[in-house]
Design a protein around this motif. Structure first.
Motif, PDB file in Angstrom:
ATOM      1  N   ASN A  11      31.193 -36.117 -10.444  1.00 46.83           N
ATOM      2  CA  ASN A  11      31.588 -35.993  -9.072  1.00 46.83           C
ATOM      3  C   ASN A  11      31.280 -34.700  -8.413  1.00 46.83           C
ATOM      4  N   LEU A  12      30.593 -33.906  -9.446  1.00 45.50           N
ATOM      5  CA  LEU A  12      30.264 -32.436  -8.546  1.00 45.50           C
ATOM      6  C   LEU A  12      29.375 -32.559  -7.562  1.00 45.50           C
ATOM      7  N   PHE A  13      28.493 -33.348  -7.439  1.00 45.47           N
ATOM      8  CA  PHE A  13      27.712 -33.448  -5.973  1.00 45.47           C
ATOM      9  C   PHE A  13      27.580 -34.661  -5.664  1.00 45.47           C
ATOM     10  N   HIS A  14      27.316 -34.944  -4.415  1.00 43.49           N
ATOM     11  CA  HIS A  14      27.135 -36.346  -3.874  1.00 43.49           C
ATOM     12  C   HIS A  14      25.801 -36.489  -3.313  1.00 43.49           C
ATOM     13  N   VAL A  15      25.246 -37.599  -3.314  1.00 42.69           N
ATOM     14  CA  VAL A  15      23.922 -37.904  -2.748  1.00 42.69           C
ATOM     15  C   VAL A  15      23.911 -39.189  -1.854  1.00 42.69           C
ATOM     16  N   TYR A  16      23.578 -38.923  -0.654  1.00 45.69           N
ATOM     17  CA  TYR A  16      23.418 -40.127   0.195  1.00 45.69           C
ATOM     18  C   TYR A  16      21.717 -40.159   0.513  1.00 45.69           C
ATOM     19  N   GLN A  17      21.479 -41.560   0.656  1.00 43.83           N
ATOM     20  CA  GLN A  17      20.090 -41.943   1.109  1.00 43.83           C
ATOM     21  C   GLN A  17      20.251 -43.149   2.023  1.00 43.83           C
ATOM     22  N   PHE A  18      19.099 -42.787   3.012  1.00 46.06           N
ATOM     23  CA  PHE A  18      18.910 -43.999   3.919  1.00 46.06           C
ATOM     24  C   PHE A  18      17.302 -44.215   4.230  1.00 46.06           C
ATOM     25  N   GLY A  19      17.000 -45.483   4.381  1.00 45.45           N
ATOM     26  CA  GLY A  19      15.498 -45.719   4.566  1.00 45.45           C
ATOM     27  C   GLY A  19      15.253 -46.786   5.464  1.00 45.45           C
ATOM     28  N   ILE A  20      14.386 -46.844   6.173  1.00 45.79           N
ATOM     29  CA  ILE A  20      14.016 -47.903   7.316  1.00 45.79           C
ATOM     30  C   ILE A  20      12.448 -47.863   7.300  1.00 45.79           C
ATOM     31  N   CYS A  21      11.911 -49.334   7.258  1.00 46.08           N
ATOM     32  CA  CYS A  21      10.512 -49.532   7.428  1.00 46.08           C
ATOM     33  C   CYS A  21      10.451 -49.758   9.071  1.00 46.08           C
ATOM     34  N   ILE A  22       9.515 -48.873   9.568  1.00 39.10           N
ATOM     35  CA  ILE A  22       9.206 -48.932  11.008  1.00 39.10           C
ATOM     36  C   ILE A  22       7.979 -49.710  11.360  1.00 39.10           C
ATOM     37  N   SER A  50       4.889 -52.257   9.542  1.00 41.05           N
ATOM     38  CA  SER A  50       4.374 -53.120   8.145  1.00 41.05           C
ATOM     39  C   SER A  50       3.414 -54.254   8.573  1.00 41.05           C
ATOM     40  N   ASN A  51       2.531 -54.051   8.055  1.00 41.60           N
ATOM     41  CA  ASN A  51       1.450 -55.152   8.207  1.00 41.60           C
ATOM     42  C   ASN A  51       0.471 -55.098   6.881  1.00 41.60           C
ATOM     43  N   LYS A  52      -0.560 -55.743   6.860  1.00 38.41           N
ATOM     44  CA  LYS A  52      -1.390 -56.003   5.478  1.00 38.41           C
ATOM     45  C   LYS A  52      -2.171 -54.410   5.467  1.00 38.41           C
ATOM     46  N   ASP A  53      -2.361 -53.803   6.569  1.00 34.36           N
ATOM     47  CA  ASP A  53      -3.275 -52.558   6.379  1.00 34.36           C
ATOM     48  C   ASP A  53      -2.602 -51.184   6.290  1.00 34.36           C
ATOM     49  N   LYS A  54      -1.214 -51.147   6.810  1.00 35.33           N
ATOM     50  CA  LYS A  54      -0.542 -50.020   6.735  1.00 35.33           C
ATOM     51  C   LYS A  54       1.109 -50.078   6.830  1.00 35.33           C
ATOM     52  N   ASN A  55       1.544 -48.926   6.273  1.00 35.85           N
ATOM     53  CA  ASN A  55       2.952 -49.122   6.431  1.00 35.85           C
ATOM     54  C   ASN A  55       3.673 -47.564   7.059  1.00 35.85           C
ATOM     55  N   ILE A  56       4.568 -47.664   7.715  1.00 35.31           N
ATOM     56  CA  ILE A  56       5.113 -46.377   8.240  1.00 35.31           C
ATOM     57  C   ILE A  56       6.718 -46.799   8.010  1.00 35.31           C
ATOM     58  N   SER A  57       7.471 -45.637   7.148  1.00 30.53           N
ATOM     59  CA  SER A  57       8.886 -45.743   6.923  1.00 30.53           C
ATOM     60  C   SER A  57       9.379 -44.325   7.062  1.00 30.53           C
ATOM     61  N   PHE A  58      10.584 -44.389   7.352  1.00 32.54           N
ATOM     62  CA  PHE A  58      11.551 -43.132   7.360  1.00 32.54           C
ATOM     63  C   PHE A  58      12.634 -42.976   6.584  1.00 32.54           C
ATOM     64  N   GLY A  59      12.939 -42.021   6.211  1.00 30.87           N
ATOM     65  CA  GLY A  59      13.990 -41.799   5.230  1.00 30.87           C
ATOM     66  C   GLY A  59      14.873 -40.570   5.418  1.00 30.87           C
ATOM     67  N   ILE A  60      16.046 -40.525   4.951  1.00 30.60           N
ATOM     68  CA  ILE A  60      16.809 -39.372   5.015  1.00 30.60           C
ATOM     69  C   ILE A  60      17.701 -39.146   3.649  1.00 30.60           C
ATOM     70  N   LEU A  61      17.964 -38.153   3.215  1.00 35.45           N
ATOM     71  CA  LEU A  61      18.445 -37.992   2.169  1.00 35.45           C
ATOM     72  C   LEU A  61      19.400 -36.559   2.157  1.00 35.45           C
ATOM     73  N   LYS A  62      20.554 -36.743   1.811  1.00 35.35           N
ATOM     74  CA  LYS A  62      21.476 -35.590   1.771  1.00 35.35           C
ATOM     75  C   LYS A  62      22.195 -35.561   0.488  1.00 35.35           C
ATOM     76  N   ARG A  63      22.212 -34.093  -0.093  1.00 38.07           N
ATOM     77  CA  ARG A  63      22.930 -33.887  -1.185  1.00 38.07           C
ATOM     78  C   ARG A  63      24.096 -32.785  -0.928  1.00 38.07           C
ATOM     79  N   SER A  64      25.235 -33.042  -1.224  1.00 36.08           N
ATOM     80  CA  SER A  64      26.330 -32.251  -1.149  1.00 36.08           C
ATOM     81  C   SER A  64      27.139 -31.783  -2.208  1.00 36.08           C
ATOM     82  N   ILE A  65      27.558 -30.415  -2.350  1.00 36.36           N
ATOM     83  CA  ILE A  65      28.313 -29.812  -3.397  1.00 36.36           C
ATOM     84  C   ILE A  65      29.473 -29.098  -2.715  1.00 36.36           C
ATOM     85  N   ASN A  66      30.748 -29.364  -2.706  1.00 37.44           N
ATOM     86  CA  ASN A  66      31.764 -28.868  -1.874  1.00 37.44           C
ATOM     87  C   ASN A  66      32.709 -28.243  -2.897  1.00 37.44           C
ATOM     88  N   ASN A  67      33.569 -27.198  -2.208  1.00 32.29           N
ATOM     89  CA  ASN A  67      34.592 -26.577  -2.933  1.00 32.29           C
ATOM     90  C   ASN A  67      34.029 -25.636  -4.327  1.00 32.29           C
TER      91      ASN A  67
END
Length: 220
Positions: free
Chosen positions: A76-87, A89-106
C-alpha cells in the motif's frame, strides 16, 4: 519505411542493452491484469483495458467501451488509478483516451530537519519537529490512435502527456510510443518501441530523459 525505422531502433538498443527501460515512468505501472499475468508481453488487446501498452485489435473494439481499475503496490505504499474509454472505433481506425494516476502519500520530508553534510547527521542533530509529511502525485494522459495500413498491417501511436507534482514542485512531460502489427494467417507479429520520445521538465529547471524500450512479440 516504418518497419525499417523500428528495426534500426531495436538493434541499436540491443547493442546498448544496459540503457533500455526506465522504471520511473508512470506508464510502467499501467498494465491490465492479463498483461501482468503474462509478464508484460505486448500482445493484441481485444478491449479498452489494454490501451495504455498494447496494440489494438481493430476487429473487436467497440465505441463507448470503458475501463477502470485501482491497484496498490508495495504494501500500500503507492496507489494507481486507471481509466480508459474508446471514442472512435471501426474496421479502419480506433481512437481511445486514458488517464492514469500514481499517488504516494505521507512521505516523511526531512529536508529541514538538519543541516546537510556529506556524512549525514548524528541523532542529536536531528530536529524531529521539522520533519513534515509530503506527497508525490503524477498524472498521465494517453491518446491512442490505431490505423489499418494494408490488409495485413496496422500501427498504433500512443501520445503521453504527464503532470508530476512532488510537494510544491511541478513537472510537465510528453512521451510517444509506436507499435507495428503484421497479421499472417492466425499469427500476429508485433514490433514496437515504448518511450520513442519521453521527456519531463521541472519548474526548477531540472529535466528527465527516458531511454528507449523496443520490443518484439509474436502471438499465435
Amino acid at each position: 519505411m516504418i518497419l525499417r525505422f523500428l528495426l534500426i531502433i531495436f538493434f541499436v538498443n540491443i547493442l546498448n542493452a544496459y540503457k533500455v527501460d526506465n522504471n520511473n515512468s508512470i506508464f510502467n505501472v499501467s498494465n491490465n491484469a492479463k498483461i501482468n499475468a503474462l509478464g508484460g508481453l505486448h500482445i493484441m488487446s481485444d478491449d479498452v483495458s489494454g490501451l495504455f501498452k498494447q496494440p489494438v485489435n481493430l476487429e473487436n473494439y467497440n465505441k463507448g467501451d470503458s475501463y477502470y481499475s485501482y491497484l496498490k503496490y508495495f504494501e500500500n505504499l503507492f496507489h494507481v488509478y486507471q481509466f480508459g474509454i474508446c471514442i472512435v472505433s471501426n474496421k479502419d481506425k480506433n481512437i481511445s483516451f486514458g488517464i492514469l494516476k500514481r499517488s504516494i502519500n505521507n512521505i516523511p520530508n526531512t529536508s529541514d530537519a538538519w543541516t546537510f553534510n556529506e556524512n549525514g547527521p548524528d541523532f542529536n542533530q536531528i530536529n524531529y519537529n521539522q520533519i513534515k509529511k509530503m506527497s508525490d502525485n503524477e498524472i498521465g494522459f494517453l491518446v491512442s490512435y490505431s490505423r489499418q495500413l494494408l490488409k495485413e498491417f496496422s500501427f498504433d501511436l500512443k501520445i503521453k502527456p504527464t503532470l508530476h507534482i512532488i510537494n510544491n514542485k511541478k513537472a510537465h512531460g510528453i512521451g510517444l510510443d509506436i507499435i507495428l502489427v503484421k497479421k499472417h494467417l492466425k499469427a500476429n507479429f508485433i514490433l514496437g518501441c515504448e518511450d520513442l520520445f519521453l521527456y519531463k521538465k521541472w519548474d526548477g529547471g531540472a529535466s528527465e530523459k527516458y531511454n528507449l524500450n523496443p520490443f518484439i512479440n509474436q502471438k499465435i
